[in-house]
Design a protein around this motif. Structure first.
Motif, PDB file in Angstrom:
ATOM      1  N   CYS A 237      -4.903  37.403 -43.196  1.00 52.43           N
ATOM      2  CA  CYS A 237      -4.954  37.837 -41.611  1.00 52.43           C
ATOM      3  C   CYS A 237      -4.207  36.745 -40.646  1.00 52.43           C
ATOM      4  CB  CYS A 237      -6.150  36.687 -42.318  1.00 52.43           C
ATOM      5  SG  CYS A 237      -7.538  37.498 -42.855  1.00 52.43           S
ATOM      6  N   PHE A 238      -3.991  35.560 -41.075  1.00 51.97           N
ATOM      7  CA  PHE A 238      -2.358  35.058 -40.010  1.00 51.97           C
ATOM      8  C   PHE A 238      -1.488  36.170 -39.568  1.00 51.97           C
ATOM      9  CE2 PHE A 238       1.564  32.837 -38.708  1.00 51.97           C
ATOM     10  CZ  PHE A 238       0.647  31.407 -37.828  1.00 51.97           C
TER      11      PHE A 238
ATOM     12  N   VAL B 125      -6.935  46.531 -43.579  1.00 52.55           N
ATOM     13  CA  VAL B 125      -6.621  45.185 -43.852  1.00 52.55           C
ATOM     14  C   VAL B 125      -8.162  44.286 -43.752  1.00 52.55           C
ATOM     15  CG1 VAL B 125      -6.161  44.079 -44.306  1.00 52.55           C
ATOM     16  CG2 VAL B 125      -4.478  45.246 -42.587  1.00 52.55           C
ATOM     17  N   GLY B 126      -9.096  44.015 -43.761  1.00 51.67           N
ATOM     18  CA  GLY B 126      -9.965  43.379 -43.811  1.00 51.67           C
ATOM     19  C   GLY B 126     -10.664  44.006 -44.622  1.00 51.67           C
ATOM     20  N   GLY B 127     -11.305  45.338 -45.018  1.00 48.04           N
ATOM     21  CA  GLY B 127     -11.855  46.011 -46.184  1.00 48.04           C
ATOM     22  C   GLY B 127     -11.417  45.689 -47.577  1.00 48.04           C
ATOM     23  N   ALA B 128      -9.817  45.911 -47.173  1.00 46.29           N
ATOM     24  CA  ALA B 128      -9.264  45.787 -47.915  1.00 46.29           C
ATOM     25  C   ALA B 128      -9.867  44.312 -49.212  1.00 46.29           C
ATOM     26  CB  ALA B 128      -7.872  46.087 -48.406  1.00 46.29           C
ATOM     27  N   LEU B 129      -9.384  43.569 -48.318  1.00 44.63           N
ATOM     28  CA  LEU B 129      -9.474  42.096 -48.531  1.00 44.63           C
ATOM     29  C   LEU B 129     -11.133  41.655 -49.288  1.00 44.63           C
ATOM     30  CD1 LEU B 129      -7.771  40.296 -45.014  1.00 44.63           C
ATOM     31  CD2 LEU B 129      -7.101  40.205 -47.916  1.00 44.63           C
ATOM     32  N   PHE B 130     -12.024  41.905 -48.699  1.00 43.72           N
ATOM     33  CA  PHE B 130     -13.663  42.615 -49.032  1.00 43.72           C
ATOM     34  C   PHE B 130     -13.761  42.663 -50.426  1.00 43.72           C
ATOM     35  CE2 PHE B 130     -18.472  42.563 -47.998  1.00 43.72           C
ATOM     36  CZ  PHE B 130     -18.401  41.292 -47.735  1.00 43.72           C
ATOM     37  N   ALA B 131     -12.940  43.202 -50.182  1.00 45.17           N
ATOM     38  CA  ALA B 131     -13.092  44.774 -51.568  1.00 45.17           C
ATOM     39  C   ALA B 131     -12.104  43.226 -52.862  1.00 45.17           C
ATOM     40  CB  ALA B 131     -12.567  45.832 -51.827  1.00 45.17           C
ATOM     41  N   LEU B 132     -11.162  43.044 -52.553  1.00 43.77           N
ATOM     42  CA  LEU B 132     -11.552  41.800 -53.483  1.00 43.77           C
ATOM     43  C   LEU B 132     -11.654  40.619 -53.271  1.00 43.77           C
ATOM     44  CD1 LEU B 132      -7.012  42.226 -52.270  1.00 43.77           C
ATOM     45  CD2 LEU B 132      -8.255  43.168 -54.782  1.00 43.77           C
ATOM     46  N   PHE B 133     -12.397  40.136 -52.644  1.00 39.87           N
ATOM     47  CA  PHE B 133     -12.644  39.422 -52.469  1.00 39.87           C
ATOM     48  C   PHE B 133     -14.612  39.211 -52.911  1.00 39.87           C
ATOM     49  CE2 PHE B 133     -16.562  36.410 -49.735  1.00 39.87           C
ATOM     50  CZ  PHE B 133     -15.716  35.107 -49.855  1.00 39.87           C
ATOM     51  N   GLY B 134     -15.173  40.278 -52.842  1.00 42.18           N
ATOM     52  CA  GLY B 134     -16.363  40.445 -53.737  1.00 42.18           C
ATOM     53  C   GLY B 134     -16.337  40.865 -55.067  1.00 42.18           C
ATOM     54  N   ARG B 135     -14.973  41.966 -55.166  1.00 42.24           N
ATOM     55  CA  ARG B 135     -14.980  42.335 -56.193  1.00 42.24           C
ATOM     56  C   ARG B 135     -15.427  43.730 -56.567  1.00 42.24           C
ATOM     57  NH1 ARG B 135     -12.418  37.339 -55.285  1.00 42.24           N
ATOM     58  NH2 ARG B 135     -12.559  36.072 -57.309  1.00 42.24           N
ATOM     59  N   TYR B 136     -16.223  44.108 -55.586  1.00 41.88           N
ATOM     60  CA  TYR B 136     -16.950  45.149 -55.684  1.00 41.88           C
ATOM     61  C   TYR B 136     -16.391  46.090 -54.286  1.00 41.88           C
ATOM     62  CZ  TYR B 136     -21.718  47.198 -54.601  1.00 41.88           C
ATOM     63  OH  TYR B 136     -22.745  47.474 -54.489  1.00 41.88           O
ATOM     64  N   ALA B 137     -16.860  47.983 -54.311  1.00 42.36           N
ATOM     65  CA  ALA B 137     -17.356  48.428 -52.910  1.00 42.36           C
ATOM     66  C   ALA B 137     -18.340  48.749 -52.686  1.00 42.36           C
ATOM     67  CB  ALA B 137     -15.809  49.030 -53.198  1.00 42.36           C
ATOM     68  N   SER B 138     -18.462  49.409 -51.635  1.00 41.11           N
ATOM     69  CA  SER B 138     -20.272  49.621 -51.287  1.00 41.11           C
ATOM     70  C   SER B 138     -19.701  50.424 -49.925  1.00 41.11           C
ATOM     71  CB  SER B 138     -21.395  48.879 -51.398  1.00 41.11           C
ATOM     72  OG  SER B 138     -22.036  49.667 -50.787  1.00 41.11           O
ATOM     73  N   ALA B 139     -20.873  51.755 -49.917  1.00 40.37           N
ATOM     74  CA  ALA B 139     -21.044  53.013 -48.581  1.00 40.37           C
ATOM     75  C   ALA B 139     -21.905  52.739 -48.187  1.00 40.37           C
ATOM     76  CB  ALA B 139     -20.963  54.120 -49.335  1.00 40.37           C
TER      77      ALA B 139
ATOM     78  N   ASN C 268     -15.911  29.829 -49.526  1.00 43.05           N
ATOM     79  CA  ASN C 268     -15.770  31.003 -49.071  1.00 43.05           C
ATOM     80  C   ASN C 268     -16.504  31.475 -47.874  1.00 43.05           C
ATOM     81  OD1 ASN C 268     -14.985  31.635 -51.600  1.00 43.05           O
ATOM     82  ND2 ASN C 268     -16.723  31.418 -52.667  1.00 43.05           N
ATOM     83  N   VAL C 269     -17.022  30.631 -47.243  1.00 41.39           N
ATOM     84  CA  VAL C 269     -17.975  31.714 -46.165  1.00 41.39           C
ATOM     85  C   VAL C 269     -16.501  30.859 -44.923  1.00 41.39           C
ATOM     86  CG1 VAL C 269     -19.533  30.715 -43.913  1.00 41.39           C
ATOM     87  CG2 VAL C 269     -20.299  30.339 -46.210  1.00 41.39           C
ATOM     88  N   ILE C 270     -16.116  30.419 -44.658  1.00 43.37           N
ATOM     89  CA  ILE C 270     -14.328  30.372 -43.985  1.00 43.37           C
ATOM     90  C   ILE C 270     -13.696  31.649 -44.659  1.00 43.37           C
ATOM     91  CG2 ILE C 270     -12.151  29.714 -42.866  1.00 43.37           C
ATOM     92  CD1 ILE C 270     -13.671  26.830 -43.318  1.00 43.37           C
ATOM     93  N   ALA C 271     -13.089  32.246 -45.363  1.00 37.11           N
ATOM     94  CA  ALA C 271     -12.746  33.429 -45.569  1.00 37.11           C
ATOM     95  C   ALA C 271     -13.200  34.735 -45.796  1.00 37.11           C
ATOM     96  CB  ALA C 271     -12.726  33.179 -47.303  1.00 37.11           C
ATOM     97  N   GLU C 272     -14.599  34.452 -45.735  1.00 37.14           N
ATOM     98  CA  GLU C 272     -15.298  35.526 -45.914  1.00 37.14           C
ATOM     99  C   GLU C 272     -15.335  36.122 -43.695  1.00 37.14           C
ATOM    100  OE1 GLU C 272     -19.875  37.556 -45.945  1.00 37.14           O
ATOM    101  OE2 GLU C 272     -19.409  35.929 -47.026  1.00 37.14           O
ATOM    102  N   ILE C 273     -15.578  34.955 -42.978  1.00 35.30           N
ATOM    103  CA  ILE C 273     -15.067  34.943 -41.662  1.00 35.30           C
ATOM    104  C   ILE C 273     -13.718  35.541 -41.475  1.00 35.30           C
ATOM    105  CG2 ILE C 273     -15.243  33.657 -39.398  1.00 35.30           C
ATOM    106  CD1 ILE C 273     -17.407  31.650 -40.885  1.00 35.30           C
ATOM    107  N   MET C 274     -13.242  34.915 -41.615  1.00 33.80           N
ATOM    108  CA  MET C 274     -11.831  35.435 -41.553  1.00 33.80           C
ATOM    109  C   MET C 274     -11.254  37.046 -41.852  1.00 33.80           C
ATOM    110  SD  MET C 274      -8.311  32.955 -42.598  1.00 33.80           S
ATOM    111  CE  MET C 274      -8.952  32.138 -44.088  1.00 33.80           C
ATOM    112  N   ILE C 275     -11.955  37.811 -42.852  1.00 33.80           N
ATOM    113  CA  ILE C 275     -12.034  39.416 -43.172  1.00 33.80           C
ATOM    114  C   ILE C 275     -12.676  39.478 -42.323  1.00 33.80           C
ATOM    115  CG2 ILE C 275     -12.990  40.371 -45.032  1.00 33.80           C
ATOM    116  CD1 ILE C 275     -12.383  38.550 -47.184  1.00 33.80           C
ATOM    117  N   TRP C 276     -13.615  38.769 -42.183  1.00 33.64           N
ATOM    118  CA  TRP C 276     -15.098  40.074 -41.144  1.00 33.64           C
ATOM    119  C   TRP C 276     -13.569  39.988 -39.322  1.00 33.64           C
ATOM    120  CZ3 TRP C 276     -17.939  43.632 -42.114  1.00 33.64           C
ATOM    121  CH2 TRP C 276     -18.293  43.291 -43.311  1.00 33.64           C
TER     122      TRP C 276
END
Length: 334
Positions: free
Chosen positions: A172-173, A225-239, A34-42
């Motif tokens: 990401c690739f 794209v990063g934000g959309a992936l992060f929402a799917l990763f965390g199942r959550y969106a926040s301001a 999960n940490v590496i997945a998060e790195i790719m998103i950010w």
């Protein structure tokens, strides 16, 4: 020679990432998947900053706004409209790109600190809009949603950690491959011309405003794209992810890795997130150590970590060229 070494390094990173879940599963270190997945998103958010700063010469502190639009596009699409994964993903990316097109039409008329300030202003405006529109965005609480199915017929779901990793990896690739093609294309050369000297670029017929606007929209797309992936990763969106301090972190990741290089954003993001994960486990005030590391890199490697390797490769190539020239001149004397 230098180009081949750089592409070999990029291929090595891509292959190492592709095999990392298999290795980590064998080692029982599932947390690091999960940490590496998060790195790719950010790293996509850092790449968004890098496109503007490293290739066009514009310092933006507002890219988190488009990251947030990507997040909310997915979250609202799934929770309010009942969309599946792919339509929600496209909605998030479209929303971020459209917002970048509107904000960029105003922002790219400015340069230097005026440009940085206007990007922060946009970020702050929509942060407060998102916080106040509680019925749509969830306000302070954010917006959570259930995970949509990735591919129902094949039984693939993002609830599986490894499936989720490879989904993020492929997206990401594709983004980084598109980025590489972009900066090597005639449009990428126009970006570099505008960055190096906008007056000369204008004199040879380049539309500076349009070139900057296109770069701004593409940067918004990457952040989205990063934000959309992060929402799917965390199942959550926040301001809170729209706030300018998130953009500031992306600027730091890009500079530490090497602005103006393809892999710089990924390397900078990976280094600082891994450093944070390791140090935070043993020291409560780990941010002091992170800050010290950033200062050291900026002082001793102003072109970033990837910039150091590029300098070494170019120095070696220059030395080889001089040696070849000396041998040739000696041969001609004989």
């Amino acid at each position: 020679m230098a180009s081949r070494i750089k592409w070999a390094g990029i291929a090595a990173v891509a292959i190492a990432l592709a095999f990392s879940p298999l290795v980590l599963q064998q080692l029982g270190s599932l947390f690091w998947i999960n940490v590496i997945a998060e790195i790719m998103i950010w790293s996509l958010l850092a790449a968004s900053v890098n496109l503007l700063l490293g290739y066009v010469g514009l310092l933006s502190f507002g890219q988190a706004l488009y990251f947030g639009f990507g997040m909310y596009g997915v979250a609202i699409g799934v929770s309010h409209f009942g969309l599946g994964l792919w339509p929600a993903l496209f909605l998030g990316v479209f929303a971020a790109s459209a917002m970048a097109a509107i904000a960029g039409a105003i922002a790219v008329r400015l340069t230097w600190h005026y440009f940085a300030i206007i990007t922060v202003v946009f970020s702050l405006i929509f942060y407060f809009v998102a916080m106040s529109a509680k019925s749509i965005t969830g306000g302070d609480d954010g917006l959570s949603f259930s995970t949509p199915v990735l591919w129902e017929a094949a039984g693939l779901s993002l609830t599986d950690r490894v499936t989720q990793f490879y989904f993020i990896y492929v997206v990401c690739f594709a983004c980084f491959a598109g980025f590489a093609l972009l900066v090597a294309s005639p449009l990428g050369m126009r970006f570099a011309a505008v960055r190096d000297n906008e007056k000369r670029a204008s004199l040879i017929g380049i539309n500076v405003y349009l070139t900057r606007w296109i770069a701004f929209v593409i940067a918004g797309f990457l952040a989205g794209v990063g934000g959309a992936l992060f929402a799917l990763f965390g199942r959550y969106a926040s301001a809170s992810y729209m706030f300018y301090h998130v953009s500031g972190e992306a600027v730091v990741w890009s500079i530490v890795g090497g602005a103006g290089t393809l892999l710089g954003p990924f390397i900078g993001t990976a280094l600082l997130i891994l450093f944070r994960e390791v140090v935070s486990g043993v020291w409560e005030n780990y941010l002091i150590a992170v800050g010290a590391l950033v200062i050291l890199v900026v002082m001793f490697a102003p072109r970033g970590i990837v910039g150091i390797f590029n300098d070494l490769i170019e120095r070696r190539e220059s030395k080889d060229d001089r040696a070849a020239a000396d041998i040739k001149s000696l041969a001609e004397m004989d």
